[in-house]
Design an enzyme around this catalytic site. Structure first.
Site, short mmCIF file in Angstrom:
data_model
loop_
_atom_site.label_atom_id
_atom_site.label_comp_id
_atom_site.label_asym_id
_atom_site.label_seq_id
_atom_site.Cartn_x
_atom_site.Cartn_y
_atom_site.Cartn_z
N SER A 211 0.87 -1.34 -0.12
CA SER A 211 0.10 0.17 -0.02
C SER A 211 0.92 1.53 -0.10
O SER A 211 0.57 2.26 -0.40
CB SER A 211 -0.97 0.03 1.05
OG SER A 211 -0.38 -0.11 2.41
N HIS A 259 1.68 4.61 4.36
CA HIS A 259 0.57 5.46 3.37
C HIS A 259 1.18 6.66 3.35
O HIS A 259 1.20 7.18 2.02
CB HIS A 259 -0.71 5.47 3.79
CG HIS A 259 -1.36 3.98 4.08
ND1 HIS A 259 -2.65 3.79 4.12
CD2 HIS A 259 -0.75 2.61 3.58
CE1 HIS A 259 -3.02 2.49 4.04
NE2 HIS A 259 -1.72 1.98 3.59
#
Length: 306
Positions: A211, A259
Site C-alpha cells: 500500500s 501510506h
C-alpha cells in the site's frame, strides 16, 4: 518478440517509450505531446479536431485493461505476479493463511528492532535490552532489505487482493502515461519511502504490504492531474483524500506512516521525473536521491536502538 508486442515510441520523441496514442490518428504520443480532450487524448496535430467514437473507445479500453494491440501494463502485471507468487510461496513453505509463521515473513517483514524466537519474530522497543541468547532481527541490526521486501508481503488473501486490485487500475494508468521503466522506478522508490514513514511513526509494529507503493502511484497520478497530463476531473485527488480518511480512521490496523510516506515519495518523485523527463540518467538519479533520503530518515530513527 512479435511486432504486436514491440515497444512503441512517441512519433515526435523517438527516445520515449509510451502506451498512449492519439485518439484521432492512432499515432503513439508521450505525456508531453498529448493534449487531454473531453474524451481521449490528442496529438499536437489533431488537438482541435472532432473525434470518431471507435477511435476514442479502443485506446481507452487499452488504457484501462492493458489488453489491445500490445501489453501496455507489463510492469504492473509483473508486480502483481510477484506479490501473488510471494504469498503462494509463503503458503507452500508452511505459513498460515494470514501470511505469517514462515521464513519469508520472518526475514522480510518490516520493523526496527526485534528477535527471532520459536520460528517467529518479535519486535523490541528502543532502549530495551534484547534477551540474551536470541538472534537479533530488524533494520536496526543491519537487515536493511526489509525496507523493500515488506512491500511484497501481505497479511492474508484479502489484504493481498485489495492491494492488487488497486495496483492494477492505478498502476496501469500510470504506466500508460510515463512508460514502463519510469513506472518501475516510481513503484520501488515510493515503496522504500513508505517503509521509511512506517519506521519513523511506528517502528515497533510489524509492517507489510504494497500500500505504501500504491499510495506513491496515487501521488504520482495527482501530480499528473494537477499539471494537466491526464484529464480525470479531480478524481485522483478525491481518491487520495478518501483513502487517507480510511487510513487515519483505521490507524490501529493500518500503517499511517507507510501510506503517508509512500504518498509523499510518489508526489516528489513524479515531480522530479517530469522535470527531468528528457534525461534517463537524471530520472534514475532522482529515484536514487529519494531512496537515499528515505534511508537517512530510517537511520536517524534506528541508530539509538540497542
Amino acid at each position: 518478440m512479435s511486432t504486436a508486442d514491440a515497444p512503441r515510441y512517441c512519433y515526435r520523441h523517438p527516445d520515449r517509450e509510451t502506451g498512449l496514442s492519439c485518439s484521432e490518428c492512432g499515432r503513439p504520443i508521450c505525456y508531453e505531446c498529448m493534449t487531454p480532450a473531453p474524451v481521449g487524448l490528442r496529438c499536437p496535430e489533431h488537438s482541435g479536431k472532432p473525434q470518431g467514437l471507435q477511435k476514442v473507445v479502443r485506446p481507452a479500453q487499452r488504457a484501462v485493461t492493458g489488453v489491445g494491440s500490445r501489453r501496455v501494463n507489463a510492469v504492473t502485471m509483473a508486480l502483481i505476479a510477484i506479490n501473488v507468487a510471494v504469498y503462494a510461496t509463503e503458503l507452500a513453505a508452511g505459513g498460515s493463511v494470514s501470511g505469517t509463521g514462515n521464513w519469508i515473513f520472518n526475514h522480510g517483514a518490516l520493523f526496527a528492532s526485534g528477535v527471532y524466537q520459536g520460528g517467529n519474530v518479535f519486535p523490541v522497543p528502543a532502549h530495551v535490552a534484547l534477551p540474551p541468547g536470541l538472534a537479533q532481527a530488524g533494520v536496526a541490526h543491519g537487515e536493511w532489505w526489509r525496507l523493500i521486501t515488506a512491500a511484497f508481503l501481505h497479511y492474508g488473501p484479502f489484504h493481498l487482493a485489495i492491494n492488487m486490485y488497486s495496483l492494477f487500475f492505478a498502476g496501469t494508468l500510470l504506466e500508460n502515461v510515463i512508460g514502463r521503466w519510469r513506472c518501475a522506478l516510481l513503484y520501488l522508490g515510493s515503496g522504500i519511502a513508505g517503509s521509511a514513514g512506517a519506521i519513523w511513526l511506528s517502528p515497533n509494529n510489524v509492517t507489510v504490504g504494497a500500500s505504501g507503493a500504491i499510495f506513491g502511484i496515487l501521488g504520482a497520478l495527482f501530480v499528473l492531474e494537477r499539471r494537466n497530463h491526464i484529464a480525470t476531473g479531480g478524481q485522483v485527488a478525491g481518491l487520495i483524500v478518501l483513502n487517507l480518511i480510511f487510513t487515519f480512521a483505521l490507524s490501529s490496523f493500518i500503517s499511517v506512516g507507510g501510506h503517508v510516506g509512500g504518498l509523499i515519495g510518489g508526489i516528489v518523485l513524479m515531480w522530479l521525473l517530469l522535470e527531468y523527463r528528457r534525461s534517463a540518467a537524471l530520472s534514475v538519479a532522482s529515484t536514487a536521491a529519494l531512496v537515499f533520503v528515505s534511508l537517512a530518515i530510517v537511520y536517524s530513527k534506528v541508530r539509538g536502538y540497542s
